[in-house]
Design a protein around this motif. Structure first.
Motif, PDB file in Angstrom:
ATOM      1  N   ALA A   1      -5.063 -12.268  -8.565  1.00 46.45           N
ATOM      2  CA  ALA A   1      -4.456 -12.952  -7.250  1.00 46.45           C
ATOM      3  C   ALA A   1      -3.132 -12.321  -7.059  1.00 46.45           C
ATOM      4  O   ALA A   1      -2.656 -12.008  -5.834  1.00 46.45           O
ATOM      5  CB  ALA A   1      -4.038 -14.566  -7.668  1.00 46.45           C
ATOM      6  N   GLY A   2      -2.398 -11.672  -8.080  1.00 48.73           N
ATOM      7  CA  GLY A   2      -1.183 -10.810  -7.972  1.00 48.73           C
ATOM      8  C   GLY A   2      -1.610  -9.457  -7.341  1.00 48.73           C
ATOM      9  O   GLY A   2      -0.617  -8.935  -6.392  1.00 48.73           O
ATOM     10  N   GLN A   3      -2.704  -8.686  -7.892  1.00 50.69           N
ATOM     11  CA  GLN A   3      -2.913  -7.485  -6.982  1.00 50.69           C
ATOM     12  C   GLN A   3      -3.354  -7.750  -5.586  1.00 50.69           C
ATOM     13  O   GLN A   3      -3.134  -7.114  -4.910  1.00 50.69           O
ATOM     14  CB  GLN A   3      -4.248  -6.993  -7.796  1.00 50.69           C
ATOM     15  N   ALA A   4      -3.949  -8.928  -5.385  1.00 53.56           N
ATOM     16  CA  ALA A   4      -4.503  -9.203  -3.898  1.00 53.56           C
ATOM     17  C   ALA A   4      -3.018  -9.429  -3.202  1.00 53.56           C
ATOM     18  O   ALA A   4      -2.894  -8.792  -2.095  1.00 53.56           O
ATOM     19  CB  ALA A   4      -5.251 -10.397  -3.927  1.00 53.56           C
ATOM     20  N   VAL A   5      -2.027 -10.081  -3.588  1.00 50.75           N
ATOM     21  CA  VAL A   5      -0.937 -10.371  -3.012  1.00 50.75           C
ATOM     22  C   VAL A   5      -0.164  -9.262  -2.783  1.00 50.75           C
ATOM     23  O   VAL A   5       0.395  -8.825  -1.702  1.00 50.75           O
ATOM     24  CB  VAL A   5      -0.054 -11.518  -3.788  1.00 50.75           C
ATOM     25  N   THR A   6       0.018  -8.308  -3.860  1.00 48.94           N
ATOM     26  CA  THR A   6       0.453  -6.940  -3.581  1.00 48.94           C
ATOM     27  C   THR A   6       0.057  -6.121  -2.784  1.00 48.94           C
ATOM     28  O   THR A   6       0.626  -5.472  -1.882  1.00 48.94           O
ATOM     29  CB  THR A   6       0.757  -6.145  -5.065  1.00 48.94           C
TER      30      THR A   6
ATOM     31  N   TYR B   1      -1.752  -7.117   0.028  1.00 48.58           N
ATOM     32  CA  TYR B   1      -1.495  -7.524   1.305  1.00 48.58           C
ATOM     33  C   TYR B   1      -0.106  -7.189   1.751  1.00 48.58           C
ATOM     34  O   TYR B   1       0.297  -6.627   2.872  1.00 48.58           O
ATOM     35  CB  TYR B   1      -1.561  -9.197   1.115  1.00 48.58           C
ATOM     36  N   PHE B   2       1.059  -7.388   1.001  1.00 46.45           N
ATOM     37  CA  PHE B   2       2.197  -7.006   1.354  1.00 46.45           C
ATOM     38  C   PHE B   2       2.523  -5.500   1.566  1.00 46.45           C
ATOM     39  O   PHE B   2       3.264  -4.826   2.573  1.00 46.45           O
ATOM     40  CB  PHE B   2       3.471  -7.382   0.042  1.00 46.45           C
TER      41      PHE B   2
ATOM     42  N   TYR C   1       0.209  -3.322   2.578  1.00 48.11           N
ATOM     43  CA  TYR C   1      -0.562  -3.047   4.029  1.00 48.11           C
ATOM     44  C   TYR C   1       0.249  -3.548   5.076  1.00 48.11           C
ATOM     45  O   TYR C   1       0.486  -3.151   6.030  1.00 48.11           O
ATOM     46  CB  TYR C   1      -1.862  -3.761   4.075  1.00 48.11           C
ATOM     47  N   GLN C   2       0.992  -4.761   4.851  1.00 48.80           N
ATOM     48  CA  GLN C   2       1.712  -5.280   5.925  1.00 48.80           C
ATOM     49  C   GLN C   2       3.314  -4.289   6.161  1.00 48.80           C
ATOM     50  O   GLN C   2       3.584  -4.059   7.030  1.00 48.80           O
ATOM     51  CB  GLN C   2       2.477  -6.598   5.647  1.00 48.80           C
TER      52      GLN C   2
END
Length: 194
Positions: free
Chosen positions: A45-50, A52-53, A55-56
């Motif tokens: 989940a931490g990797q997915a959030v990282t 996402y940010f 990419y944003q």
């Protein structure tokens, strides 16, 4: 019999203890596996959030890069002199070829050659060379003293030509001063030799 009872009790106790140890080890393994799976889920989940940010933020970073490049280009254009700025539309001078040819003298350029200098004086030789380069060049008649002749030149020359001439006079004066040492210095040098 008493011994058998003891053996039975000890077997029963060890069996109870064995069952308890087995249950504890199974519970320990389950707890360890659940803890490990929770940690792995948190890492994913931490990797997915990282991601996402990142990419944003990449879109904003590219916008900032383009803006900074535009500002640098504008700053460079402001530093350039007005004549060096790029011209959007080229303006071409429209010349009528026959009219241009009429401006030139009718005789060939070979006929414009300047006669050889009349004397071997430096002034005549330099005039001859300058007239060979440009036969239309004119030289003023300077018949007064040096200061009056310089004033006359200053009044007839353009400002830029006069400044160029002043610069040349300054360099010539420095050359003459370097070439001819003062007589006092010469006497002092000869006195030290003697």
């Amino acid at each position: 019999m008493a011994e058998e009872q003891r053996d039975l009790i000890s077997d029963r106790g060890s069996a109870v203890l064995g069952v308890g140890n087995t249950q504890r080890s199974v519970l320990g393994r389950r707890a360890a596996l659940s803890t490990l799976s929770i940690l792995v889920a948190l890492l994913i989940a931490g990797q997915a959030v990282t991601i996402y940010f990142v990419y944003q933020q990449s879109g904003q970073i590219s916008k900032l890069t383009k803006t900074s490049q535009t500002l640098q280009l504008e700053a460079l254009q402001r530093k350039l002199p007005a004549s060096a700025k790029p011209v959007n539309k080229m303006k071409m001078a429209m010349a009528n070829t026959p009219l241009v040819m009429r401006v030139l003298p009718a005789s060939p350029l070979a006929d414009l050659s300047v006669a050889a200098p009349t004397s071997n004086k430096t002034e005549d030789q330099v005039k001859h060379l300058l007239l060979q380069a440009d036969p239309r060049k004119m030289f003023p008649e300077l018949k007064d003293n040096l200061l009056d002749n310089l004033k006359s030149l200053r009044n007839t020359m353009t400002h830029t030509d006069w400044k160029s001439f002043e610069s040349w006079m300054h360099k010539w004066l420095l050359f003459e001063m370097a070439k001819n040492p003062k007589e006092e210095e010469t006497k002092a040098i000869s006195a030290t030799k003697g």
